[in-house]
Design an enzyme around this catalytic site. Structure first.
Site, PDB file in Angstrom:
ATOM      1  N   LYS A  53      29.675  23.217  49.338  1.00  0.00           N
ATOM      2  CA  LYS A  53      28.940  24.435  49.704  1.00  0.00           C
ATOM      3  C   LYS A  53      28.866  25.308  48.447  1.00  0.00           C
ATOM      4  CE  LYS A  53      28.666  28.277  50.949  1.00  0.00           C
ATOM      5  NZ  LYS A  53      27.855  29.221  50.125  1.00  0.00           N
ATOM      6  N   GLU A  63      41.625  28.874  44.390  1.00  0.00           N
ATOM      7  CA  GLU A  63      41.552  29.453  43.036  1.00  0.00           C
ATOM      8  C   GLU A  63      40.878  30.806  43.217  1.00  0.00           C
ATOM      9  OE1 GLU A  63      42.657  28.369  40.185  1.00  0.00           O
ATOM     10  OE2 GLU A  63      43.230  26.330  40.724  1.00  0.00           O
ATOM     11  N   CYS A  73      37.270  34.548  36.008  1.00  0.00           N
ATOM     12  CA  CYS A  73      38.505  34.819  36.754  1.00  0.00           C
ATOM     13  C   CYS A  73      39.692  35.068  35.845  1.00  0.00           C
ATOM     14  CB  CYS A  73      38.786  33.660  37.696  1.00  0.00           C
ATOM     15  SG  CYS A  73      38.883  32.086  36.836  1.00  0.00           S
ATOM     16  N   GLU A 105      40.088  44.001  40.784  1.00  0.00           N
ATOM     17  CA  GLU A 105      39.259  43.063  40.020  1.00  0.00           C
ATOM     18  C   GLU A 105      37.828  43.587  39.999  1.00  0.00           C
ATOM     19  OE1 GLU A 105      38.147  39.155  41.606  1.00  0.00           O
ATOM     20  OE2 GLU A 105      38.664  38.295  39.665  1.00  0.00           O
TER      21      GLU A 105
HETATM   22  P1  NAD Z   1      33.103  34.819  46.995  1.00  0.00           P
HETATM   23  O1  NAD Z   1      34.497  34.704  47.515  1.00  0.00           O
HETATM   24  O2  NAD Z   1      32.268  35.929  47.480  1.00  0.00           O
HETATM   25  O3  NAD Z   1      32.282  33.484  47.315  1.00  0.00           O
HETATM   26  C1  NAD Z   1      32.733  32.213  46.929  1.00  0.00           C
HETATM   27  C2  NAD Z   1      32.160  31.160  47.855  1.00  0.00           C
HETATM   28  O4  NAD Z   1      32.670  31.380  49.173  1.00  0.00           O
HETATM   29  C3  NAD Z   1      30.639  31.189  47.972  1.00  0.00           C
HETATM   30  O5  NAD Z   1      30.162  29.866  48.048  1.00  0.00           O
HETATM   31  C4  NAD Z   1      30.420  31.897  49.300  1.00  0.00           C
HETATM   32  O6  NAD Z   1      29.219  31.554  49.927  1.00  0.00           O
HETATM   33  C5  NAD Z   1      31.598  31.379  50.106  1.00  0.00           C
HETATM   34  N1  NAD Z   1      31.973  32.225  51.253  1.00  0.00           N
HETATM   35  C6  NAD Z   1      31.742  33.550  51.436  1.00  0.00           C
HETATM   36  N2  NAD Z   1      32.237  33.942  52.640  1.00  0.00           N
HETATM   37  C7  NAD Z   1      32.795  32.846  53.208  1.00  0.00           C
HETATM   38  C8  NAD Z   1      33.483  32.609  54.433  1.00  0.00           C
HETATM   39  N3  NAD Z   1      33.688  33.581  55.330  1.00  0.00           N
HETATM   40  N4  NAD Z   1      33.934  31.362  54.682  1.00  0.00           N
HETATM   41  C9  NAD Z   1      33.759  30.374  53.790  1.00  0.00           C
HETATM   42  N5  NAD Z   1      33.107  30.525  52.630  1.00  0.00           N
HETATM   43  C10 NAD Z   1      32.629  31.749  52.333  1.00  0.00           C
HETATM   44  O7  NAD Z   1      33.262  34.822  45.411  1.00  0.00           O
HETATM   45  P2  NAD Z   1      32.124  34.985  44.318  1.00  0.00           P
HETATM   46  O8  NAD Z   1      31.661  36.394  44.344  1.00  0.00           O
HETATM   47  O9  NAD Z   1      31.119  33.898  44.467  1.00  0.00           O
HETATM   48  O10 NAD Z   1      32.953  34.684  42.980  1.00  0.00           O
HETATM   49  C11 NAD Z   1      33.710  35.644  42.347  1.00  0.00           C
HETATM   50  C12 NAD Z   1      35.187  35.490  42.683  1.00  0.00           C
HETATM   51  O11 NAD Z   1      35.623  34.163  42.391  1.00  0.00           O
HETATM   52  C13 NAD Z   1      36.072  36.389  41.839  1.00  0.00           C
HETATM   53  O12 NAD Z   1      37.036  36.985  42.650  1.00  0.00           O
HETATM   54  C14 NAD Z   1      36.717  35.418  40.851  1.00  0.00           C
HETATM   55  O13 NAD Z   1      37.937  35.862  40.331  1.00  0.00           O
HETATM   56  C15 NAD Z   1      36.840  34.188  41.667  1.00  0.00           C
HETATM   57  N6  NAD Z   1      36.972  32.997  40.808  1.00  0.00           N
HETATM   58  C16 NAD Z   1      38.197  32.421  40.660  1.00  0.00           C
HETATM   59  C17 NAD Z   1      38.357  31.317  39.825  1.00  0.00           C
HETATM   60  C18 NAD Z   1      39.702  30.663  39.652  1.00  0.00           C
HETATM   61  O14 NAD Z   1      39.751  29.553  39.112  1.00  0.00           O
HETATM   62  N7  NAD Z   1      40.795  31.278  40.071  1.00  0.00           N
HETATM   63  C19 NAD Z   1      37.250  30.791  39.148  1.00  0.00           C
HETATM   64  C20 NAD Z   1      36.014  31.420  39.312  1.00  0.00           C
HETATM   65  C21 NAD Z   1      35.885  32.514  40.151  1.00  0.00           C
END
Ligand code: NAD
Length: 504
Positions: free
Chosen positions: A200, A275, A309, A406
């Site tokens: 997804k 992550e 991140c 963040e």
């Molecule tokens: P997000 O959590 O908004 O979305 C991530 C994914 O989750 C997307 O595909 C989204 O559609 C899906 N999603 C959203 N709501 C959901 C739900 N209720 N159930 C299941 N899936 C759902 O994050 P983002 O804005 O896309 O990315 C930014 C975040 O990602 C930041 O917090 C960043 O730190 C984190 N990040 C972490 C790492 C790591 O390795 N630790 C790497 C990259 C990004």
């Protein structure tokens, strides 16, 4: 939809990219492209110009059901009967196809995400390496022989050994910040372990996953091994994480959504890897090499416009070097070239969306109101695209929101400290719910290693920041996540151990 030949601030894209953008994109389920059951679609646009890029099929719970069923059939069918060598061969073939199409993937990442070309090129070549690395690990997936239990050996000879087996059907939910790379980091070890997957992608960046889907078909993976369902997180993502026939979710994204995944996973107690977010500390000691630390600390915050991140965004600078370091960071940050990522001279792109740029600006405005001093940036650029320039704040105290939350944008918050006591400094660095990355800048080996051992983060670097590589485990302490990606630990996340005892 008509795509102009050079619509991106005058920068050309290749004919392959133009052809890809002009296609009607479906969901990949059971080896076939199809529209979603509800016929929905979502659009994606170029963050640097706000131009529409493509419209792609968007799936919901019913499509997730289809994809999970296909992954289940594939797991129990031809995929599980492939020999390890054959599985490795398919993954290596996928790596070669990705290498062949690197220019297409690089352009798609630039257009869909806004990242500069040098980062897009790096992430695509890292993905090739990731597939090759995990294909190479396959023949090393082995159990151990061990001493049989006494109640069996009391009256007979016996043999006990362990098998390392695939976890099963895995849901891979990924964010928009490094789209193809966060996907391949999961896909490569999942396939190497023998799992089947439902992917997804993030709503903001659906394209590179679709391009990878085409290569998966071309490489000859059996139908259903990899299924790709673009769609909203709240529906498609939620359905995948709650699905009773999914054995594991591997999620990269925000801590807030990570919590929802854990709750949704409770139904069938599926395994979960997370992550999540970060607010990583950067500690600059009075004996630091400032010529190294200036650019290093700037890149710790501003790499990928801070949409990263691992970003070092809580900067602790000792009073003795504060002014000299700030001067160097500002000088370095002034040298960024902002613009469209297709331009090879650009090394600083836009933020992902108008909504995200507005969130980042609200953080900056709040920090100003809380008493922080803006020494660089601080205003959204008056041009098309979601450009927030490198922003540097000094006079930041640890209780300010800008130092605790963040932001995921190009905002550096600098706190001046006086002490040289490593326990006090580590306590300041650890005053966060996150624990993903961090760095320490000093010429003293003793100070460096004392601080490293006290900082509670999954990754701490000395005189550099965010040192990731294919074979180095990466993941979070505290609310930054569960488990590790990269390296052998990244493969272990998709394996489980079976103990076998045979009475002979
Ligand atoms: P997000 O959590 O908004 O979305 C991530 C994914 O989750 C997307 O595909 C989204 O559609 C899906 N999603 C959203 N709501 C959901 C739900 N209720 N159930 C299941 N899936 C759902 O994050 P983002 O804005 O896309 O990315 C930014 C975040 O990602 C930041 O917090 C960043 O730190 C984190 N990040 C972490 C790492 C790591 O390795 N630790 C790497 C990259 C990004």
């Amino acid at each position: 939809m008509s795509i102009e030949a050079q619509p991106f601030d005058g920068h050309a894209v290749s004919p392959a990219t133009q052809a890809f953008l002009a296609k009607r994109h479906g969901l990949l389920i059971n080896g076939e492209w199809r529209q979603g059951r509800a016929g929905d679609s979502l659009t994606t646009s170029d963050p640097a110009t706000q131009r529409l890029l493509a419209s792609v099929a968007s799936g919901g719970a019913a499509d997730i059901d289809d994809a999970v069923a296909a992954a289940g059939h594939a797991f129990n069918g031809p995929w599980s009967r492939l020999k390890a060598r054959e599985r490795a061969g398919l993954i290596n073939r996928l790596a070669r196809l990705l290498e062949r199409d690197a220019a297409l993937f690089t352009e798609l990442e630039i257009l869909d995400n806004g990242m500069p070309r040098f980062i897009a090129g790096l992430t695509v070549s890292n993905c090739v390496e990731m597939f090759d690395y995990y294909a190479g690990c396959i023949l090393g997936i082995e159990g151990v022989t061990t001493t049989p239990p006494p109640h069996v050996t009391a009256d007979a000879e016996a043999l006990t050994y362990t098998l390392r087996e695939a976890v099963g059907v895995v849901g891979l939910i990924v964010p928009w910040n490094v789209p193809v790379s966060t996907l391949v980091l999961k896909l490569a070890p999942a396939l190497a372990a023998g799992c089947t997957v439902v992917v997804k992608p993030a709503e903001e960046t659906p394209l590179s996953a679709l391009a990878l889907g085409a290569l998966i078909i071309e490489a000859g993976f059996p139908p259903g091994v990899v299924n790709i369902v673009n769609g909203p997180g709240e529906t498609a993502g939620a359905a995948l994480s709650a699905h009773p026939d999914v054995d594991k979710i591997s999620f990269t994204g925000s801590t807030e959504v990570g919590r929802k995944i854990v709750q949704a996973a409770a139904g069938n107690l599926k395994k979960v890897s997370l992550e999540l977010g970060g607010k990583s500390p950067v500690v600059v000691m009075p004996d630091a090499d400032l010529d190294l630390a200036g650019p290093g600390v700037a890149m710790a915050t501003f790499f990928l416009q801070g949409q990263n991140c691992m970003a070092g965004t809580r900067i602790f600078v000792h009073s003795a070097v504060h002014d000299a370091l700030v001067e160097r960071i500002v000088a370095f940050a002034k040298g960024f070239t902002l613009g469209h990522g297709l331009d090879p001279a650009v090394n600083f792109g836009p933020l992902i969306s108008a909504a995200h740029a507005a969130r980042v600006m609200a953080h900056i405005d709040r920090a100003r109101a809380d008493g922080a001093r803006v020494v660089l940036g601080g205003q959204k650029l008056d041009r098309a695209g979601h450009f927030v320039p490198p922003t540097i704040l000094t006079d930041v105290s640890p209780d300010m929101a800008v130092f605790r939350e963040e932001i995921f944008g190009p905002v550096m918050a600098i706190h001046r400290f006086e002490t040289e006591d490593v326990d006090t400094i580590a306590a300041m660095a650890n005053d966060s719910v996150y624990g993903l990355s961090g760095s320490v800048w000093t010429r003293s080996l003793s100070t460096a290693h004392k601080l490293v051992s006290r900082i509670r983060s999954g990754q701490v670097s000395i005189n550099c920041h965010g040192a990731i590589a294919t074979n180095i485990p990466f993941g979070g302490y505290k609310q930054s996540g569960w488990g590790r990606e990269f390296g052998r630990e990244g493969l272990d996340a998709y394996l489980q151990t079976k103990a076998v005892t045979a009475r002979l």
